[in-house]
Design a protein around this motif. Sequence first.
Motif, mmCIF file in Angstrom:
data_model
loop_
_atom_site.group_PDB
_atom_site.id
_atom_site.type_symbol
_atom_site.label_atom_id
_atom_site.label_comp_id
_atom_site.label_asym_id
_atom_site.label_seq_id
_atom_site.Cartn_x
_atom_site.Cartn_y
_atom_site.Cartn_z
ATOM 1 N N ARG A 272 -2.673 -19.177 13.797
ATOM 2 C CA ARG A 272 -3.629 -19.003 12.681
ATOM 3 C C ARG A 272 -3.191 -19.822 11.467
ATOM 4 O O ARG A 272 -4.010 -20.440 10.784
ATOM 5 C CB ARG A 272 -3.764 -17.525 12.309
ATOM 6 C CG ARG A 272 -4.700 -17.327 11.115
ATOM 7 C CD ARG A 272 -4.978 -15.880 10.795
ATOM 8 N NE ARG A 272 -3.787 -15.166 10.396
ATOM 9 C CZ ARG A 272 -3.774 -13.877 10.071
ATOM 10 N NH1 ARG A 272 -4.898 -13.173 10.126
ATOM 11 N NH2 ARG A 272 -2.657 -13.288 9.717
ATOM 12 N N LYS B 169 -6.496 -17.196 6.441
ATOM 13 C CA LYS B 169 -5.786 -16.318 5.497
ATOM 14 C C LYS B 169 -5.197 -17.207 4.397
ATOM 15 O O LYS B 169 -4.019 -17.560 4.407
ATOM 16 C CB LYS B 169 -4.702 -15.543 6.262
ATOM 17 C CG LYS B 169 -4.130 -14.386 5.473
ATOM 18 C CD LYS B 169 -3.670 -13.273 6.380
ATOM 19 C CE LYS B 169 -2.725 -12.350 5.677
ATOM 20 N NZ LYS B 169 -2.642 -11.052 6.302
ATOM 21 N N THR C 281 -11.894 -4.513 5.898
ATOM 22 C CA THR C 281 -11.371 -3.849 4.697
ATOM 23 C C THR C 281 -10.546 -4.884 3.942
ATOM 24 O O THR C 281 -10.338 -5.999 4.414
ATOM 25 C CB THR C 281 -10.481 -2.619 5.012
ATOM 26 O OG1 THR C 281 -9.148 -3.064 5.286
ATOM 27 C CG2 THR C 281 -11.014 -1.778 6.153
ATOM 28 N N VAL C 282 -10.038 -4.520 2.798
ATOM 29 C CA VAL C 282 -9.234 -5.458 2.016
ATOM 30 C C VAL C 282 -8.035 -5.932 2.840
ATOM 31 O O VAL C 282 -7.654 -7.094 2.776
ATOM 32 C CB VAL C 282 -8.782 -4.801 0.690
ATOM 33 C CG1 VAL C 282 -7.742 -5.655 -0.015
ATOM 34 C CG2 VAL C 282 -9.981 -4.583 -0.216
ATOM 35 N N HIS C 283 -7.469 -5.046 3.656
ATOM 36 C CA HIS C 283 -6.258 -5.415 4.412
ATOM 37 C C HIS C 283 -6.418 -5.401 5.930
ATOM 38 O O HIS C 283 -5.428 -5.596 6.632
ATOM 39 C CB HIS C 283 -5.110 -4.459 4.062
ATOM 40 C CG HIS C 283 -4.712 -4.530 2.630
ATOM 41 N ND1 HIS C 283 -4.177 -5.663 2.068
ATOM 42 C CD2 HIS C 283 -4.786 -3.614 1.635
ATOM 43 C CE1 HIS C 283 -3.932 -5.438 0.792
ATOM 44 N NE2 HIS C 283 -4.294 -4.208 0.504
HETATM 45 C C1 LIG Z 1 -5.613 -11.124 2.950
HETATM 46 C C2 LIG Z 1 -5.514 -10.085 3.684
HETATM 47 O O1 LIG Z 1 -6.649 -9.817 4.404
HETATM 48 C C3 LIG Z 1 -6.719 -9.016 5.546
HETATM 49 C C4 LIG Z 1 -5.830 -9.462 6.581
HETATM 50 C C5 LIG Z 1 -6.100 -9.255 7.913
HETATM 51 C C6 LIG Z 1 -5.088 -9.583 8.939
HETATM 52 O O2 LIG Z 1 -4.239 -10.457 8.688
HETATM 53 O O3 LIG Z 1 -5.086 -8.942 10.025
HETATM 54 C C7 LIG Z 1 -7.352 -8.751 8.292
HETATM 55 C C8 LIG Z 1 -8.338 -8.557 7.366
HETATM 56 C C9 LIG Z 1 -8.173 -9.028 5.965
HETATM 57 N N1 LIG Z 1 -8.999 -8.341 5.056
HETATM 58 C C10 LIG Z 1 -4.278 -9.274 3.750
HETATM 59 O O4 LIG Z 1 -3.205 -9.818 3.506
HETATM 60 O O5 LIG Z 1 -4.293 -8.102 4.005
#
Ligand SMILES: C=C(O[C@@H]1C=C(C(=O)O)C=C[C@H]1N)C(=O)O
Length: 289
Positions: free
Chosen positions: A50, A156, A190-192
């Motif tokens: 990625r 990302k 979601t945000v993460h």
């Molecule tokens: C920037 C981020 O976004 C999230 C990260 C992931 C992932 O890496 O699996 C998935 C969804 C994103 N909203 C983060 O660092 O969390």
Amino acid sequence: MLEPVVSLVNGVKTQQIDIQNRGMAFGDGVFETMRLTQGHIPLLDLHKARLHVGIKTLGLNYSEAALNKHLAQLFSIINDSNIASGRVKLIVARGQGGQGGQGGQGGQGVNPSPDAGVDVSILLYASQLAAWVQPAVALKTSRVQLPHNVNLAGIKHLNRLDYVLAAQAAMPAENEQVLLLDVANNLIETVHHNVFFIRGSEVITPSLARCGVNGVFKQWLVNSVIPKAGLQLVEREISRVDAEACDACFITNAYSGLTPVTAINGHLFNSCEKLNAITGEINQILGDK
Ligand SMILES: C=C(O[C@@H]1C=C(C(=O)O)C=C[C@H]1N)C(=O)O
């Protein structure tokens, strides 16, 4: 914010970066947040793949050999220490330099100079996994929606301001994660985390063609785990109404794995047999349980 136990910038043990670093100045870079389990990083090849896609998209002057060297150095420090589990953050940002030193727009130097190098910053945060992993969460939507950007969808990258605004607007409680919709009112992530829904024998996850982060754990689930569990993966647009018709919901990321969702804005989800099958498969492969 947890203090890094080890911090490497271009192979040097330091917590300082150049004031002109373009990652800081313009978000000109990409990053990975990885889980460290018993001295190794699960799904490391997918993280690297990625990262590579993001690096190519941004046109960073990147050396895979240099990255591997820095990672090897990090692992050697980890192995010599008593850090077993935690979180590794890897940032690859373009080095310093605006357009020929004269600045681009308004002298701000947004355009990278042809000789802007690459900084590989490797930071290790050794936190207890248990402090980060929640057994189950509720989701709360934010009124701040994700814009479409096909140039950066899936990557990302370091520009996460939409997520910052969305989280600020939603003000989640401790057991809540913020669910993001896009400007077309489709659920994205979601945000993460990435988000999944189970309906019958289908596992549905939002299409990330126009925005969102293509999670490493998501890729692994989609390609390896879900087919093994005998379920059918569907990637498509999902509205809130679609989501509420589903049997179960869960979220994923590389750091905390799979987390079941109990509710979205008060609409309740149960656990279901299919979700248990996926969790069982994951735990077996990752050796968690
Ligand atoms: C920037 C981020 O976004 C999230 C990260 C992931 C992932 O890496 O699996 C998935 C969804 C994103 N909203 C983060 O660092 O969390």
